[in-house]
Design a protein around this motif. Structure first.
Motif, PDB file in Angstrom:
ATOM      1  N   PRO A   1      10.761  19.298 -11.827  1.00 43.69           N
ATOM      2  CA  PRO A   1      10.215  20.514 -12.424  1.00 43.69           C
ATOM      3  C   PRO A   1       9.516  21.359 -11.371  1.00 43.69           C
ATOM      4  N   ASP A   2       9.629  22.662 -11.496  1.00 46.26           N
ATOM      5  CA  ASP A   2       9.010  23.545 -10.515  1.00 46.26           C
ATOM      6  C   ASP A   2       7.506  23.300 -10.475  1.00 46.26           C
ATOM      7  N   GLY A   3       6.979  23.095  -9.278  1.00 41.01           N
ATOM      8  CA  GLY A   3       5.561  22.849  -9.101  1.00 41.01           C
ATOM      9  C   GLY A   3       5.181  21.389  -9.197  1.00 41.01           C
ATOM     10  N   LEU A   4       6.124  20.497  -9.559  1.00 38.57           N
ATOM     11  CA  LEU A   4       5.832  19.068  -9.664  1.00 38.57           C
ATOM     12  C   LEU A   4       6.726  18.252  -8.737  1.00 38.57           C
ATOM     13  N   LEU A   5       7.193  18.876  -7.673  1.00 43.23           N
ATOM     14  CA  LEU A   5       8.078  18.157  -6.763  1.00 43.23           C
ATOM     15  C   LEU A   5       7.346  17.021  -6.059  1.00 43.23           C
TER      16      LEU A   5
ATOM     17  N   SER B   1       0.830  -1.209   0.000  1.00 37.95           N
ATOM     18  CA  SER B   1       0.000   0.000   0.000  1.00 37.95           C
ATOM     19  C   SER B   1       0.863   1.256   0.000  1.00 37.95           C
ATOM     20  N   TYR B   2       2.051   1.182   0.587  1.00 31.19           N
ATOM     21  CA  TYR B   2       2.961   2.325   0.608  1.00 31.19           C
ATOM     22  C   TYR B   2       3.366   2.701  -0.814  1.00 31.19           C
ATOM     23  N   VAL B   3       3.755   1.692  -1.603  1.00 30.27           N
ATOM     24  CA  VAL B   3       4.158   1.935  -2.978  1.00 30.27           C
ATOM     25  C   VAL B   3       2.969   2.387  -3.820  1.00 30.27           C
ATOM     26  N   ALA B   4       1.829   1.714  -3.671  1.00 29.95           N
ATOM     27  CA  ALA B   4       0.650   2.035  -4.479  1.00 29.95           C
ATOM     28  C   ALA B   4       0.150   3.448  -4.222  1.00 29.95           C
ATOM     29  N   SER B   5       0.454   3.999  -3.039  1.00 33.10           N
ATOM     30  CA  SER B   5      -0.056   5.319  -2.667  1.00 33.10           C
ATOM     31  C   SER B   5       0.913   6.450  -2.964  1.00 33.10           C
ATOM     32  N   GLN B   6       2.062   6.155  -3.544  1.00 34.70           N
ATOM     33  CA  GLN B   6       3.052   7.204  -3.754  1.00 34.70           C
ATOM     34  C   GLN B   6       2.561   8.295  -4.700  1.00 34.70           C
ATOM     35  N   ILE B   7       1.999   7.916  -5.824  1.00 34.06           N
ATOM     36  CA  ILE B   7       1.546   8.929  -6.780  1.00 34.06           C
ATOM     37  C   ILE B   7       0.370   9.727  -6.220  1.00 34.06           C
ATOM     38  N   PRO B   8      -0.680   9.067  -5.692  1.00 37.54           N
ATOM     39  CA  PRO B   8      -1.754   9.855  -5.067  1.00 37.54           C
ATOM     40  C   PRO B   8      -1.260  10.739  -3.932  1.00 37.54           C
ATOM     41  N   GLY B   9      -0.323  10.219  -3.138  1.00 39.15           N
ATOM     42  CA  GLY B   9       0.225  11.028  -2.050  1.00 39.15           C
ATOM     43  C   GLY B   9       0.962  12.247  -2.562  1.00 39.15           C
TER      44      GLY B   9
ATOM     45  N   PHE C   1       7.996  11.156   2.713  1.00 42.21           N
ATOM     46  CA  PHE C   1       9.286  11.509   2.122  1.00 42.21           C
ATOM     47  C   PHE C   1       9.166  12.503   0.976  1.00 42.21           C
ATOM     48  N   PRO C   2       8.124  12.412   0.127  1.00 44.27           N
ATOM     49  CA  PRO C   2       7.938  13.529  -0.804  1.00 44.27           C
ATOM     50  C   PRO C   2       7.766  14.867  -0.090  1.00 44.27           C
ATOM     51  N   ALA C   3       7.063  14.864   1.051  1.00 41.84           N
ATOM     52  CA  ALA C   3       6.915  16.108   1.821  1.00 41.84           C
ATOM     53  C   ALA C   3       8.251  16.566   2.379  1.00 41.84           C
ATOM     54  N   ASN C   4       9.055  15.626   2.872  1.00 48.34           N
ATOM     55  CA  ASN C   4      10.395  15.977   3.348  1.00 48.34           C
ATOM     56  C   ASN C   4      11.189  16.677   2.256  1.00 48.34           C
ATOM     57  N   SER C   5      11.166  16.101   1.056  1.00 48.40           N
ATOM     58  CA  SER C   5      11.929  16.667  -0.052  1.00 48.40           C
ATOM     59  C   SER C   5      11.401  18.042  -0.437  1.00 48.40           C
ATOM     60  N   ARG C   6      10.086  18.205  -0.413  1.00 44.77           N
ATOM     61  CA  ARG C   6       9.498  19.499  -0.746  1.00 44.77           C
ATOM     62  C   ARG C   6       9.909  20.556   0.269  1.00 44.77           C
ATOM     63  N   VAL C   7       9.889  20.202   1.545  1.00 43.25           N
ATOM     64  CA  VAL C   7      10.274  21.150   2.589  1.00 43.25           C
ATOM     65  C   VAL C   7      11.740  21.542   2.433  1.00 43.25           C
ATOM     66  N   VAL C   8      12.615  20.575   2.170  1.00 45.24           N
ATOM     67  CA  VAL C   8      14.037  20.882   1.978  1.00 45.24           C
ATOM     68  C   VAL C   8      14.239  21.783   0.769  1.00 45.24           C
ATOM     69  N   ALA C   9      13.542  21.500  -0.341  1.00 41.46           N
ATOM     70  CA  ALA C   9      13.689  22.322  -1.537  1.00 41.46           C
ATOM     71  C   ALA C   9      13.182  23.739  -1.316  1.00 41.46           C
TER      72      ALA C   9
ATOM     73  N   THR D   1       6.992  14.199  -8.658  1.00 34.96           N
ATOM     74  CA  THR D   1       8.317  13.641  -8.926  1.00 34.96           C
ATOM     75  C   THR D   1       8.803  12.813  -7.740  1.00 34.96           C
ATOM     76  N   GLY D   2       8.612  13.344  -6.528  1.00 38.42           N
ATOM     77  CA  GLY D   2       8.992  12.595  -5.336  1.00 38.42           C
ATOM     78  C   GLY D   2       8.171  11.333  -5.177  1.00 38.42           C
ATOM     79  N   GLY D   3       6.883  11.388  -5.554  1.00 43.26           N
ATOM     80  CA  GLY D   3       6.053  10.197  -5.472  1.00 43.26           C
ATOM     81  C   GLY D   3       6.529   9.107  -6.420  1.00 43.26           C
ATOM     82  N   ILE D   4       6.887   9.481  -7.654  1.00 41.55           N
ATOM     83  CA  ILE D   4       7.428   8.509  -8.611  1.00 41.55           C
ATOM     84  C   ILE D   4       8.717   7.898  -8.077  1.00 41.55           C
TER      85      ILE D   4
END
Length: 466
Positions: free
Chosen positions: A398-402, A82-90, A141-149, A405-408
């Protein structure tokens, strides 16, 4: 590296920007970004405690619930489904609603699912709560990356990524003795109650304390200017239809409210930077997953260690991995500050780490348990060095798609959580030994290093052209 051109209707007028620059030249720069980084590090530590506490509870839990080893392996793996399946929606949710709300909801719900696991009396609800835990943790982790960026200039992003990533290992290395003692005194259910409750409390702290840079009361103009000059403050929601023109005159689209199309995923993966780092992160995560799942069993069955020794020895590789994470991030940023190219500064620690992680195979050819632990600690240290992939996500998205991109990226990376436990289990079941399993882990690490060498190419922001 080309930087995105901010639209003239941005939330700061040109006059305000000029004032900020003048202020930044005279005032001492604040360090609010480090407070935000502390929040990320603690949140990541709790995240990994919640997903791995089942491993600590397993000896008592399997006896009480009558779960055999094969079914326990399924429970370890199902989280990743479920973690992997939810990456893109997340990732989509993150891009739509931002870091503060996404992280708060993620932590609140994953903590509730953790706490609920302590209430189960059968396999079906435990399976359901593990699935729910994977869904709830998916945006973390996508949120972590977004916050760092958003909060850090490029020259500090590897350090920041390494700092919060080390939380993965510190929690397990230093809190495991406490959790084992807690289980001994109060039973396995107490682990889920305590860890879940801690997460709920921290979720409230996050909601109270987190702010975007321009809204943070402790971030002064000098710090904001420093962050923006280094490429930060760029990943935020834009008005619908916002677009810029790149240096070649090609129109590039940015994230727009409600403007996502699923074909964007395929378009992103056509860029070698993203597909290459996805393969590399899968390789690094395979080593990590081995230590999170099969490592204690390896020590008990292959090395015939007593449980007391396992409790002591199991801590050492996690400590080594913690050091490796901090070393890799610090070394990368140090290279960047000395004028080394982004390609070398970002890739060198990852490639070296993956190559060194492949030495886990050597554990098959030594007799001494102490030597085995040294080899495994070196391999896990190296895996920690290679855990800089999220820094590259910040650099290339890409700007606005972090978020997407992080989900992928996280989707690909965490396929290791599904494939590796099953592959190792199949090899051990078929051969009766971990020899082939360690060869599998080592070869995957080598493939990851080759991906960074030959596939990734230049580290630069992806431009999505129409």
């Amino acid at each position: 590296m080309p930087q995105p051109i901010h639209p003239t209707h941005d939330d700061l007028s040109s006059g305000a920007t000029a004032s900020a620059g003048a202020a930044g030249a005279t005032m001492r720069r604040s360090n609010a970004r480090y407070r935000i980084l502390a929040l990320l590090a603690i949140g990541t530590m709790i995240n990994y405690l919640d997903r791995t506490v089942l491993g600590i509870a397993a000896p008592q839990l399997t006896k009480e619930l009558g779960i055999n080893a094969a079914l326990m392996g399924l429970l370890f793996s199902v989280f990743s489904w479920s973690y992997v399946a939810s990456q893109i929606p997340g990732g989509l949710f993150l891009d739509r609603f931002g870091s503060k709300l996404t992280y708060f909801l993620s932590m609140t719900f994953w903590s509730l699912f953790t706490l609920a696991q302590g209430l189960v009396h059968g396999i079906a609800p435990l399976l359901a709560f593990r699935l729910g835990l994977g869904v709830a943790e998916s945006p973390c982790f996508p949120a972590n990356s977004r916050v760092v960026a958003t909060w850090f200039p490029q020259s500090e992003r590897a350090m920041a990524t390494g700092t919060y990533t080390v939380g993965e290992y510190i929690g397990l290395a230093f809190f495991s003795p406490f959790l084992f003692a807690l289980m001994g005194a109060y039973g396995w259910r107490s682990l889920f109650y305590v860890v879940g409750a801690v997460g709920l409390v921290f979720g409230a702290i996050w909601w109270i304390c987190y702010r975007e840079p321009r809204d943070h009361p402790s971030a002064n103009a000098a710090e904001l200017e420093y962050i923006e000059a280094g490429g930060g403050l760029t990943h935020r929601k834009k008005d619908e239809g916002d677009a810029t023109t790149n240096e070649k005159g090609t129109k590039s689209t940015k994230s727009t409210k409600g403007g996502f199309e699923w074909r964007t995923i395929g378009r992103l993966l056509k860029h070698r930077q993203l597909s290459g780092i996805c393969l590399g992160q899968f390789a690094g995560n395979s080593t990590l997953v081995f230590f999170l799942t099969w490592f204690p069993t390896y020590l008990a069955t292959e090395r015939h260690m007593a449980w007391l020794k396992i409790g002591f020895f199991a801590i050492l590789p996690f400590i080594a991995a913690s050091i490796g994470v901090m070393f890799g991030g610090t070394f990368s940023d140090w290279l960047l500050r000395r004028g080394t190219s982004v390609n070398v500064a970002r890739k060198l620690p990852i490639i070296a780490g993956l190559l060194l992680a492949s030495t886990i195979i050597l554990a098959n050819y030594v007799e001494s348990n102490v030597t085995v632990i040294v080899i495994l600690s070196v391999a896990f240290f190296a895996q920690g060095m290679a855990a800089l992939g999220w820094t590259l996500v910040s650099d290339i998205a890409p700007d606005g798609l972090l978020g997407v991109t992080g989900g992928i990226f996280n989707f690909a990376a965490n396929l290791a959580g599904i494939i590796t436990p099953l592959a190792v289990g199949f090899i051990v079941a078929a051969t009766g030994s971990f020899v082939g399993a360690l060869v599998f882990i080592g070869v995957i690490a080598l493939i990851g290093a080759l991906s960074y060498i030959f596939i990734v190419g230049d580290i630069k922001r992806i431009v999505m052209t129409e």
